[in-house]
Write a protein that holds these residues in place. Structure first.
Motif, PDB file in Angstrom:
ATOM      1  N   ASN A   1      42.432 -35.172  63.539  1.00  0.00           N
ATOM      2  CA  ASN A   1      42.003 -36.056  62.463  1.00  0.00           C
ATOM      3  C   ASN A   1      42.289 -35.397  61.120  1.00  0.00           C
ATOM      4  OD1 ASN A   1      40.734 -37.768  60.704  1.00  0.00           O
ATOM      5  ND2 ASN A   1      38.768 -37.728  61.741  1.00  0.00           N
ATOM      6  N   ASN A   2      43.198 -35.995  60.348  1.00  0.00           N
ATOM      7  CA  ASN A   2      43.558 -35.449  59.041  1.00  0.00           C
ATOM      8  C   ASN A   2      42.824 -36.146  57.900  1.00  0.00           C
ATOM      9  OD1 ASN A   2      45.323 -33.581  60.101  1.00  0.00           O
ATOM     10  ND2 ASN A   2      47.044 -35.008  60.068  1.00  0.00           N
ATOM     11  N   ALA A   3      41.826 -36.933  58.227  1.00  0.00           N
ATOM     12  CA  ALA A   3      41.098 -37.670  57.198  1.00  0.00           C
ATOM     13  C   ALA A   3      40.284 -36.717  56.324  1.00  0.00           C
ATOM     14  CB  ALA A   3      40.177 -38.699  57.843  1.00  0.00           C
ATOM     15  N   PHE A   4      40.316 -36.955  55.028  1.00  0.00           N
ATOM     16  CA  PHE A   4      39.493 -36.197  54.082  1.00  0.00           C
ATOM     17  C   PHE A   4      38.035 -36.561  54.336  1.00  0.00           C
ATOM     18  CE2 PHE A   4      37.308 -36.304  49.894  1.00  0.00           C
ATOM     19  CZ  PHE A   4      37.299 -34.947  49.654  1.00  0.00           C
ATOM     20  N   ASP A   5      37.190 -35.580  54.539  1.00  0.00           N
ATOM     21  CA  ASP A   5      35.777 -35.808  54.828  1.00  0.00           C
ATOM     22  C   ASP A   5      34.968 -35.671  53.542  1.00  0.00           C
ATOM     23  OD1 ASP A   5      33.116 -35.809  55.676  1.00  0.00           O
ATOM     24  OD2 ASP A   5      33.616 -34.816  57.567  1.00  0.00           O
TER      25      ASP A   5
END
Length: 103
Positions: free
Chosen positions: A2-6
């Motif tokens: 998962n490369n989503a910005f958290d």
């Protein structure tokens, strides 16, 4: 993977120390200005805040402490200085963060 910005992680890691000040012998505490909820943006002009905008931001920052603070006589010039010191504590004045356009 998962490369989503958290954003939740960023918010937790970006926490700043609260801003504390005294007036009339009382100590008040506000979060760093950048930690106010984004909803405050719909009611103020952060690029060139009016006296009413500053009051709105201070009210948001003081939260439950507002009534006690509001009962203390404070000159308007002192409110402006309190607002400047709160911004200075943050390190970057409201409206001049990295998300703003270059001036």
């Amino acid at each position: 993977m998962n490369n989503a910005f958290d954003l939740d992680v960023w918010v937790n890691e970006a926490r700043h120390t609260p801003f504390r000040f005294t007036v009339a012998g009382l100590v008040f505490e506000m979060p760093a200005a950048g930690e106010l909820d984004k909803s405050v943006l719909s009611t103020v002009n952060i690029e060139s805040p009016s006296a009413r905008d500053i009051e709105t931001l201070l009210r948001a920052g003081l939260g439950d402490q507002w009534a006690k603070f509001d009962a203390i006589p404070v000159p308007l010039a002192a409110l402006g200085e309190l607002f400047r010191q709160w911004q200075k504590h943050e390190g970057v004045p409201l409206g001049e963060g990295s998300a703003s356009a270059d001036s």
